[in-house]
Design an enzyme around this catalytic site. Structure first.
Site, PDB file in Angstrom:
ATOM      1  N   THR A  12      13.367  13.195 -12.779  1.00 14.03           N
ATOM      2  CA  THR A  12      12.367  13.802 -13.950  1.00 14.03           C
ATOM      3  C   THR A  12      13.129  13.926 -15.413  1.00 14.03           C
ATOM      4  O   THR A  12      12.749  13.823 -16.329  1.00 14.03           O
ATOM      5  CB  THR A  12      11.696  15.041 -13.525  1.00 14.03           C
ATOM      6  OG1 THR A  12      11.158  14.649 -12.181  1.00 14.03           O
ATOM      7  CG2 THR A  12      10.513  15.397 -14.322  1.00 14.03           C
ATOM      8  N   THR A  93      14.937  16.331  -8.922  1.00 16.39           N
ATOM      9  CA  THR A  93      15.272  17.560  -8.368  1.00 16.39           C
ATOM     10  C   THR A  93      14.724  17.427  -6.966  1.00 16.39           C
ATOM     11  O   THR A  93      15.096  18.356  -5.811  1.00 16.39           O
ATOM     12  CB  THR A  93      14.204  18.592  -8.967  1.00 16.39           C
ATOM     13  OG1 THR A  93      12.763  18.078  -9.175  1.00 16.39           O
ATOM     14  CG2 THR A  93      14.710  19.080 -10.495  1.00 16.39           C
TER      15      THR A  93
END
Ligand code: ASP
Length: 327
Positions: A12, A93
């Site tokens: 991300t 993540t």
């Protein structure tokens, strides 16, 4: 100026959406490493950073080949450049904790290896990636970070690789270290970490990673578990198996009976738990069923350890000794 190596893998932090108010419907792993650096001009004054793009993927799509490339590159970089201050890795993540723990078990060098990601794409209003990246670099440059093993920097917190986990699907404070808390924090005054307590054990320091990896699935405990999952794993001849047991790592009676009845070669098997906090201790049936408690490792980290143990040809007793020594 100190030298750092930045290895980019996607996630991300390198993700883009069509609109700055879009936080979920975006594509991870779009921007290259140079664009990530360019978004943080302050980095230029801190260090000479060389960048390499190891991958540019959503971290759900990372492969063992990417892990092998990362490990080889970090080992080579530390060997070739004794003045290299540390390594920063940008990462999605979702599986960041698995890569952090893998590196912790394999990289034998006191210099910091710091993983960092973001919860909001680079195009978002209040994107968290740029500040996280700046703080990850600050940690990697800090002499206080030496000897702590692999670190994760998210939202100003510094976590150790063994305990850190992603605990939330949304929000910038998505990481925690259950049971221990973060090792320290970083702010605009500096890096706050206690001095590392002596040299650490790196159990697979000498292990070269192969192209082919063993099969080590995770079986998830629940009410009336579907027996075909466990039997499919055993019949497939998996090299290792992680049970995500209920409570303190408990298997159902049906799973225990299936293990008892199994006459084939027994894989190396770890019992982790699905509670999220707290250890799994040994119980009186473990030895007979060929199980080992995974200590405080969550299931996905127990799997990383098991993968490496299988690759290194470890016996059950070696695995037991490692988990007991570092619960
Ligand atoms: N889907 C993303 C990934 O893990 C999530 C993130 O980076 O936060 O690559």
């Amino acid at each position: 100026m100190k030298r750092l190596l930045l290895l980019a893998t996607g996630g991300t932090i390198a993700g883009c959406a069509d609109d700055s108010a879009t936080l979920n419907d975006y594509t991870a792993g779009v921007l290259g490493a140079d664009a990530l650096l360019a978004a943080v001009p302050q980095l230029q004054g801190l260090a000479t950073i060389s960048v390499e793009q190891v991958a540019n993927v959503d971290s759900a799509d990372l492969l063992f080949a990417h892990w092998r490339a990362l490990v080889d590159r970090i080992r080579d970089a530390f060997t070739a450049d004794l003045e290299l201050a540390g390594v920063v890795i940008t990462h999605g993540t979702n599986t960041l904790e698995e890569t952090a723990w893998l590196l912790q078990l394999l990289i034998d060098d006191p210099r910091p290896v710091v993983l960092v990601g973001a919860m909001r794409p680079a195009t978002a209003l209040s994107a968290d990636g740029p500040l996280n990246l700046l703080q990850a670099v600050q940690v990697a440059l800090s002499s206080d970070a030496r000897g702590h093993g692999v670190l994760v920097v998210m939202d100003g917190q510094i976590h150790g690789a063994q305990r850190v986990t992603k605990l939330a699907t949304q929000g910038v404070r998505a990481f925690a270290s259950p049971g221990s808390g973060p090792l320290g924090w970083v702010d605009d005054v500096g890096v706050h970490l206690p001095t590392a307590s002596g040299p650490r054990q790196v159990p697979f320091a000498g292990l070269d990673l192969p192209e082919q990896w063993p099969q080590v699935p995770i079986v998830y405990g629940c009410v009336d578990p579907e027996p075909l999952v466990l039997s499919a794993c055993l019949n497939a001849g998996v090299a290792g198996l992680v049970f995500t047991g209920t409570g303190a790592g408990q298997l159902s009676a049906a799973e225990r009976s299936a293990l008892e009845a199994w006459r084939g070669k027994r894989p190396l098997m770890l019992r982790a738990n699905r509670c999220g906090t707290g250890p799994v201790h040994s119980d009186s049936d473990d030895e007979r069923l060929g199980l080992l408690p995974a200590g405080s490792l969550n299931p996905q980290k127990a799997r990383v350890l098991l993968l490496l143990a299988v690759l290194a040809g470890w016996e059950r007793s070696q695995l037991d000794a490692l988990i007991t020594a570092s619960p």
